[in-house]
Motif scaffolding. Sequence first.
Motif, mmCIF file in Angstrom:
data_model
loop_
_atom_site.group_PDB
_atom_site.id
_atom_site.type_symbol
_atom_site.label_atom_id
_atom_site.label_comp_id
_atom_site.label_asym_id
_atom_site.label_seq_id
_atom_site.Cartn_x
_atom_site.Cartn_y
_atom_site.Cartn_z
ATOM 1 N N GLU A 1 0.770 -1.115 -0.190
ATOM 2 C CA GLU A 1 -0.085 -0.108 -0.092
ATOM 3 C C GLU A 1 0.911 1.293 -0.038
ATOM 4 O O GLU A 1 0.514 2.328 -0.748
ATOM 5 C CB GLU A 1 -0.893 0.019 1.141
ATOM 6 C CG GLU A 1 -2.325 -0.757 1.017
ATOM 7 C CD GLU A 1 -3.067 -1.141 2.085
ATOM 8 O OE1 GLU A 1 -2.542 -1.062 3.282
ATOM 9 O OE2 GLU A 1 -4.468 -1.459 2.005
ATOM 10 N N ASN A 2 1.998 1.268 0.729
ATOM 11 C CA ASN A 2 2.886 2.354 0.693
ATOM 12 C C ASN A 2 3.452 2.712 -0.687
ATOM 13 O O ASN A 2 3.572 4.019 -1.054
ATOM 14 C CB ASN A 2 4.122 2.358 1.795
ATOM 15 C CG ASN A 2 3.386 2.285 3.125
ATOM 16 O OD1 ASN A 2 2.498 2.874 3.400
ATOM 17 N ND2 ASN A 2 4.181 1.840 4.050
ATOM 18 N N ALA A 3 3.894 1.471 -1.204
ATOM 19 C CA ALA A 3 4.253 1.615 -2.593
ATOM 20 C C ALA A 3 3.269 2.306 -3.514
ATOM 21 O O ALA A 3 3.793 3.009 -4.649
ATOM 22 C CB ALA A 3 4.886 0.365 -3.096
ATOM 23 N N ARG A 4 2.159 1.852 -3.505
ATOM 24 C CA ARG A 4 1.144 2.244 -4.445
ATOM 25 C C ARG A 4 0.673 3.796 -4.178
ATOM 26 O O ARG A 4 0.636 4.467 -5.120
ATOM 27 C CB ARG A 4 -0.159 1.514 -4.259
ATOM 28 C CG ARG A 4 -0.130 0.020 -4.531
ATOM 29 C CD ARG A 4 -0.003 -0.180 -6.120
ATOM 30 N NE ARG A 4 -1.458 -0.107 -6.514
ATOM 31 C CZ ARG A 4 -1.724 -0.235 -7.670
ATOM 32 N NH1 ARG A 4 -0.855 -0.787 -8.766
ATOM 33 N NH2 ARG A 4 -3.104 -0.094 -8.270
ATOM 34 N N ARG A 5 0.908 3.917 -2.965
ATOM 35 C CA ARG A 5 0.657 5.518 -2.444
ATOM 36 C C ARG A 5 1.669 6.483 -3.206
ATOM 37 O O ARG A 5 1.439 7.616 -3.494
ATOM 38 C CB ARG A 5 0.510 5.960 -1.167
ATOM 39 C CG ARG A 5 -0.983 5.915 -0.741
ATOM 40 C CD ARG A 5 -1.087 5.963 0.764
ATOM 41 N NE ARG A 5 -0.988 4.760 1.261
ATOM 42 C CZ ARG A 5 -1.083 4.161 2.439
ATOM 43 N NH1 ARG A 5 -1.090 5.078 3.515
ATOM 44 N NH2 ARG A 5 -1.037 2.875 2.769
ATOM 45 N N HIS A 6 2.928 6.089 -2.664
ATOM 46 C CA HIS A 6 4.196 6.859 -3.255
ATOM 47 C C HIS A 6 4.763 6.429 -4.681
ATOM 48 O O HIS A 6 5.570 6.887 -5.045
ATOM 49 C CB HIS A 6 5.261 6.864 -2.198
ATOM 50 C CG HIS A 6 4.858 7.013 -0.781
ATOM 51 N ND1 HIS A 6 4.102 8.367 -0.376
ATOM 52 C CD2 HIS A 6 4.465 6.389 0.319
ATOM 53 C CE1 HIS A 6 3.698 8.265 0.797
ATOM 54 N NE2 HIS A 6 4.009 7.064 1.248
ATOM 55 N N GLY A 7 4.002 5.603 -5.230
ATOM 56 C CA GLY A 7 4.872 5.271 -6.654
ATOM 57 C C GLY A 7 3.951 5.360 -7.600
ATOM 58 O O GLY A 7 3.798 6.053 -8.747
#
Length: 193
Positions: free
Chosen positions: A187-193
Motif C-alpha cells: 500500500e505504501n508503494a502504491r501511494r508513493h509510486g
Amino acid sequence: MTNSKYTVFPKGSQVLAFTCLIGVGVSQIAAPASAGPVTLAKDTGPASARCDGVLSDRSAWLACIGHPVAAKPSTELFYAGYWLARSGSYKEALKFLLLADQKDPRVLTYIGFSLRKSGNIESAFGYYTDALALDPNYNVARAYLGEAHLTQNDVPRAKAELNQIATRCGTNCAEYIDLAGHIQKYENARRHG
C-alpha cells in the motif's frame, strides 16, 4: 498448466513433473549459510534430523541431503525442499518437494511458494488452496496466499487472508505480522509510486 519455466502436472504425476523440471546439478544448489537450525518467521522445522548439524558447511549440507529421490523419507524431502526454497533455489526445491507426501499441507505450501517465487502464480494458488483444504488452520499457507494475492494487485483478498489469520492465531503471531507487513509495504508503494 504450462508457463515458460515449469510444466505443472495434475496431482498423482509429481514424479513425472520432477523429471521434466529443468534444473542444475546438486553441486550448484545454494544452501543456507547459517550455523545450526535457523528460526524464520514461518519456519516449520530443521533442515532434517539427519542434516541440520551441518547447515553451516555448504558442501557437507549438500552431501548430506543428496539427490532428490522418491526413496528418501518424505520428511527429509520436505526439509531439503523447504531450505532450498527459503534460500531462493526454487527450481531445485521443487525437485524435492514434488517427491514428498502431497497430503502434507507444509509440502503443498512450499510447492506453492516455490512456484510463486518462480513466477508461476496461477499454479501456486492451487497448491495453497489444497494445503488449506487439508488444514484450514495452517496459517503459513494463508500468509503466502495473501502474498500471492498482492502480486495480482488484489488487496481485498490479501486482507481477507490476514483477517483469517487473526481469527486463528491473533495479531501477534508470525504469519499475521509478516502478511500485515507485506500489505503495508504494498500500500505504501502504491501511494508513493
